[in-house]
Write a protein that holds these residues in place. Sequence first.
Motif, mmCIF file in Angstrom:
data_model
loop_
_atom_site.group_PDB
_atom_site.id
_atom_site.type_symbol
_atom_site.label_atom_id
_atom_site.label_comp_id
_atom_site.label_asym_id
_atom_site.label_seq_id
_atom_site.Cartn_x
_atom_site.Cartn_y
_atom_site.Cartn_z
ATOM 1 N N TRP A 27 0.688 -1.386 0.138
ATOM 2 C CA TRP A 27 0.082 0.067 -0.332
ATOM 3 C C TRP A 27 0.927 1.140 -0.235
ATOM 4 C CZ3 TRP A 27 -3.748 2.550 -1.383
ATOM 5 C CH2 TRP A 27 -4.314 3.389 -0.754
ATOM 6 N N TYR A 28 1.420 0.844 0.486
ATOM 7 C CA TYR A 28 2.614 2.487 0.866
ATOM 8 C C TYR A 28 3.282 3.042 0.127
ATOM 9 C CZ TYR A 28 2.058 3.013 5.934
ATOM 10 O OH TYR A 28 1.325 2.972 7.322
ATOM 11 N N LEU A 29 3.870 1.271 -0.375
ATOM 12 C CA LEU A 29 4.723 2.205 -1.472
ATOM 13 C C LEU A 29 3.184 2.550 -3.348
ATOM 14 C CD1 LEU A 29 6.691 -0.959 -2.396
ATOM 15 C CD2 LEU A 29 7.697 1.604 -1.556
ATOM 16 N N LEU A 30 2.574 2.137 -3.510
ATOM 17 C CA LEU A 30 1.662 2.175 -4.784
ATOM 18 C C LEU A 30 0.931 3.736 -4.201
ATOM 19 C CD1 LEU A 30 -1.107 0.990 -6.810
ATOM 20 C CD2 LEU A 30 -1.927 0.607 -4.479
ATOM 21 N N GLU A 31 0.996 4.374 -3.046
ATOM 22 C CA GLU A 31 0.712 5.343 -2.707
ATOM 23 C C GLU A 31 1.875 6.226 -3.171
ATOM 24 O OE1 GLU A 31 -1.083 7.233 1.769
ATOM 25 O OE2 GLU A 31 0.921 6.352 1.949
ATOM 26 N N TYR A 32 3.477 6.222 -3.265
ATOM 27 C CA TYR A 32 4.150 6.504 -2.920
ATOM 28 C C TYR A 32 4.119 6.828 -3.942
ATOM 29 C CZ TYR A 32 9.283 8.289 -4.002
ATOM 30 O OH TYR A 32 10.641 8.357 -5.154
ATOM 31 N N ALA A 33 4.284 5.894 -5.263
ATOM 32 C CA ALA A 33 4.163 6.078 -6.902
ATOM 33 C C ALA A 33 2.915 6.802 -7.672
ATOM 34 C CB ALA A 33 3.857 3.917 -6.973
ATOM 35 N N THR A 34 2.108 6.483 -6.798
ATOM 36 C CA THR A 34 0.922 6.992 -7.779
ATOM 37 C C THR A 34 0.223 8.543 -6.673
ATOM 38 O OG1 THR A 34 -0.739 5.610 -6.651
ATOM 39 C CG2 THR A 34 0.263 4.580 -7.848
ATOM 40 N N GLY A 35 0.240 8.853 -5.662
ATOM 41 C CA GLY A 35 0.247 9.853 -5.110
ATOM 42 C C GLY A 35 -1.684 9.647 -4.899
ATOM 43 N N ILE A 36 -1.897 8.752 -4.719
ATOM 44 C CA ILE A 36 -3.509 8.178 -4.199
ATOM 45 C C ILE A 36 -3.537 8.359 -2.785
ATOM 46 C CG2 ILE A 36 -3.107 5.768 -4.140
ATOM 47 C CD1 ILE A 36 -6.042 7.434 -6.013
ATOM 48 N N SER A 37 -4.334 8.546 -2.568
ATOM 49 C CA SER A 37 -5.192 8.887 -0.466
ATOM 50 C C SER A 37 -5.834 7.455 -0.636
ATOM 51 C CB SER A 37 -5.439 9.866 -0.702
ATOM 52 O OG SER A 37 -7.164 10.269 -1.222
ATOM 53 N N ARG A 38 -6.318 7.258 0.706
ATOM 54 C CA ARG A 38 -6.324 6.279 0.837
ATOM 55 C C ARG A 38 -8.110 5.901 0.770
ATOM 56 N NH1 ARG A 38 -5.169 1.575 4.125
ATOM 57 N NH2 ARG A 38 -3.104 2.172 3.662
ATOM 58 N N ALA A 39 -8.700 7.372 0.712
ATOM 59 C CA ALA A 39 -9.462 7.869 0.228
ATOM 60 C C ALA A 39 -10.205 7.536 -1.170
ATOM 61 C CB ALA A 39 -10.185 9.094 1.096
ATOM 62 N N ALA A 40 -9.126 8.102 -1.222
ATOM 63 C CA ALA A 40 -9.576 8.562 -3.171
ATOM 64 C C ALA A 40 -8.747 6.547 -3.400
ATOM 65 C CB ALA A 40 -8.434 8.814 -3.987
ATOM 66 N N TYR A 41 -8.765 5.942 -2.806
ATOM 67 C CA TYR A 41 -8.840 4.922 -3.623
ATOM 68 C C TYR A 41 -9.472 3.664 -3.595
ATOM 69 C CZ TYR A 41 -6.657 -0.426 -3.444
ATOM 70 O OH TYR A 41 -7.240 -1.645 -3.929
ATOM 71 N N TYR A 42 -10.583 3.855 -1.727
ATOM 72 C CA TYR A 42 -11.690 2.956 -2.038
ATOM 73 C C TYR A 42 -12.827 4.168 -2.252
ATOM 74 C CZ TYR A 42 -9.661 0.639 1.812
ATOM 75 O OH TYR A 42 -9.071 -0.618 2.700
ATOM 76 N N ALA A 43 -12.739 4.981 -3.049
ATOM 77 C CA ALA A 43 -14.083 5.616 -3.774
ATOM 78 C C ALA A 43 -13.927 5.273 -5.242
ATOM 79 C CB ALA A 43 -13.404 7.784 -3.329
ATOM 80 N N ASP A 44 -12.567 4.795 -5.508
ATOM 81 C CA ASP A 44 -12.235 4.878 -7.456
ATOM 82 C C ASP A 44 -11.206 3.356 -7.347
ATOM 83 O OD1 ASP A 44 -12.672 4.121 -9.299
ATOM 84 O OD2 ASP A 44 -12.159 6.220 -10.020
ATOM 85 N N PRO A 45 -11.184 2.517 -6.590
ATOM 86 C CA PRO A 45 -10.337 1.586 -6.670
ATOM 87 C C PRO A 45 -10.373 0.793 -8.230
ATOM 88 C CG PRO A 45 -12.163 0.616 -6.072
ATOM 89 C CD PRO A 45 -12.652 1.458 -6.169
ATOM 90 N N GLY A 46 -11.067 0.705 -8.785
ATOM 91 C CA GLY A 46 -10.956 0.711 -10.246
ATOM 92 C C GLY A 46 -9.933 1.478 -11.497
ATOM 93 N N LYS A 47 -9.967 2.420 -11.212
ATOM 94 C CA LYS A 47 -8.819 3.353 -11.654
ATOM 95 C C LYS A 47 -7.983 3.059 -12.439
ATOM 96 C CE LYS A 47 -6.808 8.546 -11.473
ATOM 97 N NZ LYS A 47 -6.276 9.285 -10.860
ATOM 98 N N GLU A 48 -7.440 3.488 -13.563
ATOM 99 C CA GLU A 48 -6.879 2.846 -14.160
ATOM 100 C C GLU A 48 -5.374 3.368 -14.007
ATOM 101 O OE1 GLU A 48 -6.617 0.377 -16.375
ATOM 102 O OE2 GLU A 48 -8.728 -0.881 -15.927
#
Length: 321
Positions: A27-48
């Motif tokens: 998770w931390y690496l995905l957050e770092y690589a994409t700049g995504i927040s946890r809230a944004a991830y759960y709002a749209d986990p299907g984002k490409e």
Amino acid sequence: MTLKDAYIQGSEELKRAGLPEAGLDAWYLLEYATGISRAAYYADPGKELASPEQEQYKICLENRKKRIPLQHITGVQEFMGLSFSVNEHVLIPRQDTEILVEKALELMGKGGGPCEEGKMRILDLCTGSGCVLLSVLHYAASTLSVSGRAGTAESAHGNARTETAGGTADASPAGDIIIEGTGTDISGDALVTARKNADELGIKAEFIQGDLFENISGRFAMILSNPPYIKTKEIDSLQEEVRLHDPRIALDGKEDGLYFYRRIIKESRNYLLPQSYLVLEIGYDQAEDVGNLMSAAGYAGITVKKDLAGLDRVVCGRYIR
């Protein structure tokens, strides 16, 4: 590849590589690589993921599978609620070391030692990333306003008192005393990192290169240190992230792990004002040895503060001149 697919794939890769906290690291690496927040991830986990994000995440995962510390990949580590830049030149700040900061703040709230001309000078030896000194300066600000965080109980370490971590800090203004901080380290590369952290946090501090007290002048109300304290023979048995990626010079406490404590305790007497404090982080089994060294050197009121795991973590004494 979607965010969810990337996270699942990353978790599985790290788990197969034997990483104990594969899901969290992924998770931390995905957050770092994409700049995504946890809230944004759960709002749209299907984002490409964009192609550059996929490539960055892949590189991060490969580095983590090589046991490169997560913090060296992302370049940051949180400590005392602050964000510190870290790299291969400094120890990664660890939660246990927050006990050292808490003890310093507690002592400052109780008077913190003598002042000269309205100034309280603090010296941090083996400063590394500067996390200890800068955290103390941040929370103490420009005046003494921190009260104690822990209760006390009798200890088995001679006449020392043992304190347990925890509790809360209450604001208790204690006058307009200016706090000045100095950090020293033998590594010039470490000091580059410390100065960067000071700049990023907007905290004024002086950093001096030298072997402990080398190039230091004047006297201080408090000396802090988290020195190298691991026995030389034990370093090769540490986890890969530590023994291969933390600077060995910041780990090696020589044959018995007490080399730097002996030096600091002996030499510090020349740099402390009367009634000043020496506060040291220790290994879990070093409280008695370090406490005895301090007592023999003329320190009084020696206390031992435990970490959240109940292990001895900090030894403190007051130098009675």
